[in-house]
Design an enzyme around this catalytic site. Structure first.
Site, short mmCIF file in Angstrom:
data_model
loop_
_atom_site.label_atom_id
_atom_site.label_comp_id
_atom_site.label_asym_id
_atom_site.label_seq_id
_atom_site.Cartn_x
_atom_site.Cartn_y
_atom_site.Cartn_z
N ILE A 141 28.96 -38.68 1.94
CA ILE A 141 28.72 -38.97 0.53
C ILE A 141 29.62 -39.97 0.17
O ILE A 141 29.29 -41.01 -0.33
CB ILE A 141 28.85 -38.04 -0.38
CG1 ILE A 141 27.17 -36.88 0.74
CG2 ILE A 141 27.29 -38.55 -1.56
CD1 ILE A 141 26.77 -35.65 -0.54
N ASP A 143 41.92 -38.53 -0.06
CA ASP A 143 41.00 -37.44 0.58
C ASP A 143 42.70 -36.81 1.03
O ASP A 143 43.01 -38.19 2.38
CB ASP A 143 40.16 -38.21 1.57
CG ASP A 143 38.94 -37.29 2.07
OD1 ASP A 143 39.36 -35.87 2.70
OD2 ASP A 143 37.85 -36.90 2.85
N PRO A 158 34.33 -30.87 -1.83
CA PRO A 158 33.94 -30.07 -2.08
C PRO A 158 34.26 -28.91 -2.96
O PRO A 158 35.43 -29.20 -3.48
CB PRO A 158 33.94 -28.62 -0.38
CG PRO A 158 34.96 -29.77 -0.29
CD PRO A 158 35.27 -31.08 -0.72
N ARG A 161 29.83 -31.35 -7.59
CA ARG A 161 29.83 -30.11 -7.93
C ARG A 161 30.23 -29.80 -9.58
O ARG A 161 31.31 -30.45 -9.84
CB ARG A 161 30.24 -29.26 -6.89
CG ARG A 161 29.59 -29.14 -5.78
CD ARG A 161 28.28 -28.01 -6.35
NE ARG A 161 27.77 -27.94 -4.78
CZ ARG A 161 26.88 -28.34 -4.29
NH1 ARG A 161 26.50 -30.02 -4.79
NH2 ARG A 161 26.32 -28.64 -3.09
N ASP A 206 25.31 -35.26 -12.60
CA ASP A 206 24.19 -34.76 -11.89
C ASP A 206 24.30 -33.24 -11.70
O ASP A 206 23.42 -32.74 -11.02
CB ASP A 206 23.79 -35.22 -10.20
CG ASP A 206 22.85 -34.92 -9.71
OD1 ASP A 206 21.48 -35.05 -10.44
OD2 ASP A 206 22.78 -34.54 -8.34
N GLU A 260 25.20 -24.55 -14.33
CA GLU A 260 23.56 -25.41 -13.94
C GLU A 260 22.71 -24.30 -13.75
O GLU A 260 21.47 -23.81 -13.95
CB GLU A 260 24.07 -26.52 -13.02
CG GLU A 260 24.15 -25.77 -11.53
CD GLU A 260 23.90 -27.54 -11.43
OE1 GLU A 260 24.57 -28.54 -11.47
OE2 GLU A 260 23.34 -27.55 -9.73
N HIS A 285 20.26 -32.15 -10.14
CA HIS A 285 20.96 -31.86 -9.38
C HIS A 285 20.07 -32.80 -8.77
O HIS A 285 19.23 -31.74 -7.93
CB HIS A 285 20.97 -30.79 -8.87
CG HIS A 285 22.62 -30.16 -8.10
ND1 HIS A 285 22.74 -29.22 -8.76
CD2 HIS A 285 22.35 -30.74 -6.62
CE1 HIS A 285 23.67 -29.25 -7.30
NE2 HIS A 285 23.64 -30.27 -6.34
#
Ligand code: NAI
Length: 332
Positions: free
Chosen positions: A156, A175, A207, A235, A259, A264, A296
């Site tokens: 993504i 990363d 993640p 997340r 999002d 949530e 989400h």
């Protein structure tokens, strides 16, 4: 092969109908029931199972599946936190998922959310509601003048970097496992902190795990350029929401698009229209003009739903027939 398609949603039916037409050799029956101790008896007479759980199946479900001769559970999701993988394995059941179903869906959403903030759509809408057609407060910024930090350059994050770069942004990534394809559109910073330094847009695509919980905290936000925006389609737990609110209140940040939200689970996908949320932080986020909240839904496109349905059915058929599939999930 007889496949039981559990937990079907209306939006999945067109993709299921197409797959059934293209695969007349298989017999698929769909039910809105999800897999549980009460419904596991429905698998009798079926060879394979695809599910989409909103709550985890009880532990006894795995033994019941084994007794019914079912050897797999094909989840039509990327996440597998609903399943007890080790218990499934003990009962000879493999769990499969659909790890990559449309990175572009989330990437487009992250880009759109950023543009919503940089071009001040909330403020435009607010003014027009009051029939105020003056320009005050609507001065936007163009992506080609901005530095965008992309944290996590997997499926993504890479696609998100490509979309921002296509519009002229300067893309900086971080990363721990760099990806050659990213270097075609952006530059890696040597550390997460250096990726944040002076960024005008921060977008999160790593993640959530213990090492990344609240990785974006007060100190991380302070590294961003004054007036920066934060986009979280990863997340909720990646971002310290209180630190975000403080940075918005101080004016250091000009906006955020979330999002995902730390707490949530009890809200998103449910209708709370006639109830008090009982969550002052969520209430505040929803009420703020400088925060775009979305429930989400970044993944939620026709393409993604089609890929999840097809992936779920193909994994079910393959794993039931061969005992394995490319996306078998291993115990942690
Ligand atoms: P991926 O596994 O392809 O990429 C994740 C990348 O993050 C990997 O390259 C990994 O090396 C990197 N990473 C790990 N730790 C890091 C750290 N500390 N700092 C920076 N990067 C780090 O996963 P994918 O498919 O790109 O998904 C990314 C995340 O997006 C998922 O974990 C999930 O939480 C979220 N997601 C959100 C959706 C939504 O609808 N809002 C839908 C699907 C996924």
């Amino acid at each position: 092969m007889k496949i039981l398609f559990m937990g079907i949603r209306d939006d999945e039916r067109p993709a299921l109908d197409r797959w059934m037409q293209e695969h007349p050799q298989h017999d698929v029956e769909a039910t809105t029931e999800i897999l549980s101790a009460d419904t596991v008896g429905m698998v009798d007479g079926f060879d394979a199972l695809t599910v989409q759980q909103v709550i985890p199946p009880e532990p006894e479900v795995y033994a019941a599946l084994q007794a019914a001769g079912i050897r797999q559970i094909s989840s039509r999701t990327a996440g597998t936190d609903m399943y007890d993988i080790a218990l499934a394995q003990k009962h000879g059941i493999v769990i499969t998922n659909v790890p990559v179903y449309s990175p572009n869906a989330i990437a487009e959403f992250a880009l759109t959310s950023a543009l919503y903030l940089t071009r001040r759509f909330a403020q435009i809408e607010q003014k027009l509601q009051h029939r105020d057609f003056r320009f005050g407060g609507l001065l936007g910024r163009e992506l080609a003048t901005l530095r965008v930090a992309v944290l996590g350059t997997g499926s993504i994050g890479l696609q998100t970097a490509r979309l921002f770069a296509a519009l002229g942004a300067t893309v900086v990534g971080y990363d721990p496992y760099p990806n050659d394809a990213f270097t075609e559109v952006g530059q890696y910073a040597p550390s997460l902190e250096e990726a944040l330094d002076g960024a005008d847009v921060l977008t999160l695509h790593m993640p959530l795990m213990p090492a990344t919980h609240h990785v974006i905290d007060q100190a991380a936000l302070a590294r961003l350029a004054p007036g920066a925006i934060v986009v979280n389609s990863g997340r909720g737990g990646l971002l310290d929401t209180q630190a975000l609110l403080a940075a918005l209140d101080s004016g250091h940040l000009s906006g955020a698009a979330l999002d995902t939200y730390e707490n949530e689970a009890q809200f998103y996908r449910y209708d709370w229209s006639d109830r008090d949320l009982g969550d002052p932080v969520l209430e505040q986020l929803l009420d703020r003009e400088d925060v775009l909240m979305t429930p989400h839904v970044a993944f939620y496109t026709e393409t993604a739903v089609e890929n999840l349905v097809v992936g779920g059915l193909e994994n079910a058929e393959l794993a039931a027939r061969t005992g394995t599939a490319p996306s078998v999930v291993s115990p942690a």
